[in-house]
Design an enzyme around this catalytic site. Structure first.
Site, PDB file in Angstrom:
ATOM      1  CB  SER A 168    -116.007  30.759 -63.691  1.00  0.00           C
ATOM      2  OG  SER A 168    -117.053  29.838 -63.833  1.00  0.00           O
TER       3      SER A 168
ATOM      4  NE  ARG B 292    -113.853  22.068 -62.930  1.00  0.00           N
ATOM      5  CZ  ARG B 292    -114.245  22.465 -61.731  1.00  0.00           C
ATOM      6  NH1 ARG B 292    -113.767  21.878 -60.651  1.00  0.00           N
ATOM      7  NH2 ARG B 292    -115.120  23.445 -61.599  1.00  0.00           N
TER       8      ARG B 292
ATOM      9  CD  GLU C 162    -110.107  20.501 -51.267  1.00  0.00           C
ATOM     10  OE1 GLU C 162    -110.602  21.594 -50.953  1.00  0.00           O
ATOM     11  OE2 GLU C 162    -109.137  20.389 -52.042  1.00  0.00           O
TER      12      GLU C 162
END
Lengths: 242, 257, 643
Positions: free
Chosen positions: C290, C336, C431
């Site tokens: 995570s 990210r 998605e």
């Protein structure tokens, strides 16, 4: 009205509005609830039975008094015996049917099976049906010996005789084979209880982080007390009052 | 570093092969060589399957998907233990460093009447879906929900509910139980929803219907052996089964359902 | 050269004030009367957060829903693996959150490549999602007083993430699954498990059904419907190694594309920075740790190239905390895409650690020293345990080793504001569509999008299609169904007939290597051109040399995999072409030709502020590019800096 007529088609229980009760008794959880409840009630009987029998250590007089006092209240005794028979038969019947059901549900067996419970080498609890069966056999023998008085090799004193309860009990334990059988019966009963006692609480839904560990320990202790209590009678009593 | 450098293992595998639900099955022996101790158990099976394909033999069918221990798809009985020797671990998270060079590993599918074999190590667990279908939900249509914070859930209640809700539905409880009982699975959902305020309206109906379906699906009864709890990768507690018993008896005796 | 369509593509968004656009659209959408709904059938493919919530909601409305999933149960869909949480603009923390701020953060996080109207709707619906899930009994984390609690996540300065331990995706999915199963029991949903969608049936230009293969019996079936809702997830497994589940694939979406649906922005792929590194050639999948770990963990590599000393032997001043060095204001919590590229840059330059040199340290020793091991254990215990189980290293004693991995795909089938593709009657959710995340997705936003689409968008928009087009019942005897069925059968037969020498796995790994090396975290023209050629060659090899054992009439996982890899081999070329054509750097798409002196993304809003929607022209023929221009009025273009 239409409701009850519709229910009547489902049989007597339906007519009485009790089809729910039938459903409950035929459900898995209902059955193990009954199993647990009958088991615990039978434990209660064992306590009383052991307490009475420990009087054997005190000698013939106290034991015979106790036995006659018990038998003098024959209405209550009959009721109690009837209750015991019902509890016992229910317990045995459910043990047999659920074991068959469980066997069918498992259907296939693994080539190799190991427990994942830490420290458990063989599934200790698979012994419940086996130990229960032994206990059942022993109870039948015990009833033949001392309730029905049917063992042909024994010379029973007639019931009217004040000495009968004590003498007949000792007679049943007179030969070594009987003593070994009674001894083993007591031990196996203890094994059965050491899982069964705590297990009954779980089946009744009585599980709590504060009490369950204690119940488990009490269950083990209870098993030991019952086993040691009855076994001690088998081991010591015949020698004491020869 | 306390990481033990990876080693290679040569293993003998005895795997249950069965072409279809009605066909006969049996253990078949295979050799695999050079299995890295860093591999997961399923990666070891991948290696075997590549080997089988190369030799023109049909690969071993086994269920798997996320390979990170949460989807509940994978699960085989390894040397007699559901999901293998580690506690709280799914088959996909079991690693080969748990085994030794020269080991023989017996691999069998989940066995239970309620989980018929589909092929090789794959079984049909749709009975679990039908149990949930019988009542493992809160009847609330989309758009009907009140503002979230009007339903207060104390921290410890939420935690109990979460611990029960963590079930991944893999079926190891059934596979490891000598009675093939599904009580742990059913109790996890019943406890989860019975502990929360949102689950109260259907509390009685839910447990009665779910248990009736569980029984109808030919799962066995619980004899409190605790094997399910020990095999459960999500560490679902046996106390949930006690709660299930309580919920059921309460509903059967006291509710109007 | 790429052919660009003359007319720009229209997302059909409402005009006017951004905050009232969804209300306005709901006003304009036509309705189907309650007793008429049961006359209509809607196919929902996939049972993840989008598919599960859509199937449940549509059945609640009264439609006949046919729900399909590839797994043995709807509860297995890969939404289940999401760990961290779900964003919602509830502002329970009183820290300045609002619908607008969630909208802005999402547009910015996606580098201004998402559709403003969609993102605003998503932010608006986010609050209803939490209400709905709580009502279903999803056990979100609570304060002692019983109210809902939140945590912070990357790319935001407010605490708006709702969570259920480290299993948020699981709990949300089980909520949707249970809602679905309730409809199955009521007869509103007919459930088909272990079915793979192999084609879309288009009749008179409208999506009217699908072709499936029963994965247990190998039987092909056709299903007729009045609308098809595709919720089949992302295509990350084109890279072979990813954090995706093994069955995740592009097949359903790709077959729709081949039937005329446009594929949008395929090059936008997200590489997640904190994954457990590859340990060897045997690796079959990568495991995510995570993002929350970066709250306490410090990322570093040695300052000396090829330093093989164990980490505890490397003194403080010989360590390079490169994220803290490069992004002093965000430090280890840089988003990210940024963190992933920074790790790759260090490893490529030779500073990487671990046996392969392809990992960096994520070090908790400072946090353990300051807060104590018990505090760290309480926060991350389960993650540390998972790390140790996989790597056999104790992260309390030695730093974790991490490396980026393919995680999420922002691209997908093109949809308009109603989530309808250019093929009428085909809706794409979650998605599988392209719409809401632009070039990079923020943490805890995927769950939000899947559920918003399924619970709160599709129930309104499907009815409009049925009511406006007045779709008529048709029979599965139509030639279009026969043609599609035969096409699916013959493709499978063709794969079985190759009888080559190399396994499917071999081709999948080879494709993955091409993709990771040339279409991965950093891309350039030469590499992309090379990759396109390599993919073509590999595809040809596949059709001449793949070896699939067994038959098509039984459960055959090897055959299933081969079918999916065959589609990846076609799709991957489009992904690389899209990456080649998008000659700018933004979010998950980094073109080495376009970077600042510090190695940051150099976006080109003037030339590339559009959605690339590709129209299929046949294998070996270049697709036609349709551009949907993107305008930003409420969240105007800005610089995405984390320095």
């Amino acid at each position: 009205m239409t409701d009850s007529t519709a229910q009547c088609k489902t049989g007597l229980l339906g007519c009485l509005g009790l089809s729910w009760f039938f459903r409950l008794l035929s459900s898995s959880i209902g059955q193990k609830f009954v199993m647990g409840l009958t088991g615990l009630l039978l434990c209660g009987f064992l306590v009383a039975h052991l307490a009475g029998n420990l009087l054997l250590f005190a000698g013939a007089e106290p034991f015979n008094h106790y036995a006659h006092a018990l038998h003098s209240q024959w209405e209550l005794l009959a009721l109690a015996e009837f209750g015991l028979v019902v509890l016992f038969l229910a317990h045995v019947y459910l043990a047999v049917t659920t074991t068959i059901g469980n066997y069918r549900a498992r259907r296939d067996f693994y080539v190799l099976k190991q427990s994942k419970v830490p420290g458990r080498i063989i599934g200790a609890n698979s012994w419940m049906f086996a130990s229960g069966s032994v206990v059942l056999g022993f109870v039948i023998l015990h009833l033949i010996d001392l309730r029905l008085g049917l063992r042909s090799s024994l010379h029973y004193l007639p019931e009217e005789n004040f000495e009968a309860p004590f003498r007949n009990t000792l007679a049943a334990l007179s030969d070594p084979i009987s003593r070994v059988v009674y001894f083993l019966g007591a031990i196996i009963l203890g094994v059965h209880l050491s899982h069964g006692f705590a297990s009954a609480f779980q089946s009744l839904g009585l599980n709590h982080p504060k009490y369950t560990p204690l119940i488990k320990i009490i269950g083990k202790i209870f098993g030991v007390i019952i086993a040691v209590g009855f076994a001690s009678i088998v081991v010591f009593v015949p020698g004491m009052w020869r | 570093m306390n990481h033990v450098a990876s080693k290679n293992l040569n293993l003998t595998l005895k795997i249950w092969r069965q072409a279809g639900p009605k066909q006969p099955g049996g253990l078949k022996t295979y050799q695999v060589r050079g299995i890295s101790t860093d591999m997961s158990f399923l990666e070891m099976l991948d290696v075997l399957n590549e080997q089988l394909i190369a030799s023109g033999e049909e690969p071993v069918a086994f269920d798997h998907d996320c390979r990170e221990g949460i989807c509940g798809t994978c699960g085989v009985v390894i040397n007699g233990q559901a999901h293998g020797p580690d506690s709280g671990t799914t088959t996909c998270q079991l690693h080969m460093r748990r085994f030794h060079d020269g080991d023989t590993i017996v691999i069998e599918p989940w066995l239970a009447k309620a989980f018929p074999i589909v092929r090789d190590l794959i079984v049909d667990r749709s009975a679990f879906d039908r149990i949930i279908q019988a009542g493992g939900f809160v009847s609330v249509n989309t758009g009907n929900a009140p503002e979230a914070n009007t339903t207060l859930v104390p921290h410890h209640v939420q935690q109990d509910a979460m611990n029960a809700a963590a079930c991944i539905g893999c079926g190891a409880c059934v596979a490891s139980c000598k009675n093939a009982s599904a009580m742990l699975f059913v109790s996890a959902k019943v406890s989860h929803l019975a502990s929360l305020p949102q689950g109260q309206a259907e509390r009685s109906k839910r447990v009665l219907n779910m248990v009736a379906t569980m029984d109808a699906e030919h799962f066995g009864n619980c004899t409190n052996t605790g094997e399910c709890e020990a095999a459960c990768p999500a560490k679902i507690k046996l106390s949930n089964i006690a709660q299930l018993n309580r919920e059921y008896m309460k509903a059967a005796l006291l509710s109007k359902e | 050269m790429v052919t660009v369509a003359d007319t720009p593509l229209d997302g059909r968004c409402p005009d006017g004030n951004i905050a009232s656009r969804w209300d306005q659209r709901k006003r304009d959408l036509k309705l189907v009367a309650p007793n008429n709904k049961r006359k209509y059938t809607v196919i929902v493919v996939g049972t993840g957060l989008a598919g599960g919530s859509a199937a449940a909601s549509l059945a609640e409305l009264g439609y006949n829903v046919l729900s399909f999933c590839i797994q043995d149960s709807p509860r297995r869909a890969h939404s289940i693996a999401a760990q961290g949480g779900i964003n919602a603009a509830k502002n329970y923390q009183n820290d300045g959150d609002s619908v607008w701020r969630l909208f802005y953060d999402t547009v910015k996080g996606g580098e201004w490549r998402a559709r403003e109207s969609n993102v605003y709707r998503l932010a608006t619906l986010s609050t209803s999602i939490i209400d709905q899930c709580v009502a279903q009994g999803v056990p979100f984390a609570r304060e002692y007083g019983g109210t809902l609690t939140n945590r912070s996540f990357g790319g935001a300065q407010v605490s708006r993430t709702f969570y259920c331990g480290g299993q948020t995706g699981q709990q949300l999915l089980l909520g949707a699954y249970q809602a679905m199963m309730r409809q199955v029991s009521g007869g509103g949903i007919k459930l088909f498990t272990r079915r793979e969608m192999l084609d879309l049936v288009v009749v008179d230009g409208i999506a009217r059904g699908i072709v499936t293969r029963d994965l247990v019996t190998g039987k092909y079936e056709t299903f007729v419907s009045d609308a098809v809702v595709l919720c089949t997830g992302g295509y990350g497994n084109a890279y072979y190694l990813s954090t995706m589940a093994k069955t995740c694939n592009v097949t359903a979406a790709w077959r729709c594309h081949k039937r005329g649906a446009y594929f949008a922005n395929p090059c936008f792929t997200q590489i997640h920075p904190t994954c457990i590194p590859v340990s060897g050639d045997h690796q079959s999948k990568l495991t995510l740790m995570s993002e929350s770990l970066r709250n306490d963990g410090r990322v570093w590599v040695p300052k000396t190239k090829g330093d093989t000393r164990s980490p505890d032997q490397i003194p403080e001043d010989e360590r390079d905390y490169y994220l803290e060095r490069r992004y002093p204001s965000y430090g280890n919590l840089a988003p990210r895409d940024v963190s992933s590229r920074a790790a790759k840059e260090r490893c490529d330059a030779g500073f990487g650690v671990g046996p392969s040199g392809m990992s960096v340290y994520l070090d908790f020793s400072k946090a353990i020293k300051e807060d104590g091991e018990s505090v760290i254990r309480e926060k991350y215990g389960n993650l540390f345990h998972m790390y140790e189980r996989i790597t056999d290293e104790n992260p309390y004693k030695v730093p974790m080793r991490i490396y980026p991995a393919v995680h999420y795909t922002m691209g997908g089938l093109w949809v308009d504001y109603n989530l309808q593709s250019n093929l009428p009657g085909l809706y794409v959710l979650g998605e599988a569509n392209f719409s809401d995340h632009g070039a990079n997705r923020l943490g805890a936003s995927a769950l939000m999008q899947g559920l918003a689409d399924g619970y709160f968008v599709i129930p309104y928009t499907v009815g409009d299609h049925i009511a406006t087009r007045k779709v008529k019942p048709i029979s599965a005897d139509r030639p279009e169904f026969h043609e599609a069925l035969e096409a699916a059968k013959s493709r499978t037969a063709a794969i079985l007939n190759v009888k080559g020498t190399h396994s499917t796995e071999h081709f999948h790994r080879a494709l993955g290597k091409i993709m990771w090396d040339h279409v991965g975290m950093a891309r350039n023209e030469k590499g992309l051109l090379h990759a396109i050629e390599q993919i073509k060659t590999l595809r040809e090899q596949f059709w001449h040399d793949v070896k699939v054992i067994g038959s098509g009439e039984t459960l055959n996982q090897n055959l299933e995999h081969a079918g999916r890899v065959a589609d990846f081999l076609e799709f991957a070329e489009l992904l690389a072409r899209d990456a080649l054509y998008r000659d700018e750097s933004c979010g998950g798409h980094f073109r080495e030709e376009h970077q600042t002196e510090e190695g940051e993304c150099e976006r080109n809003d003037a030339d590339f502020s559009y959605v690339s929607a590709w129209e299929y022209q046949g294998i070996g023929t270049e697709s036609i590019l349709h551009k949907e221009p993107l305008t930003f009025v409420d969240a105007p273009f800005g610089v995405r800096s984390y320095k």
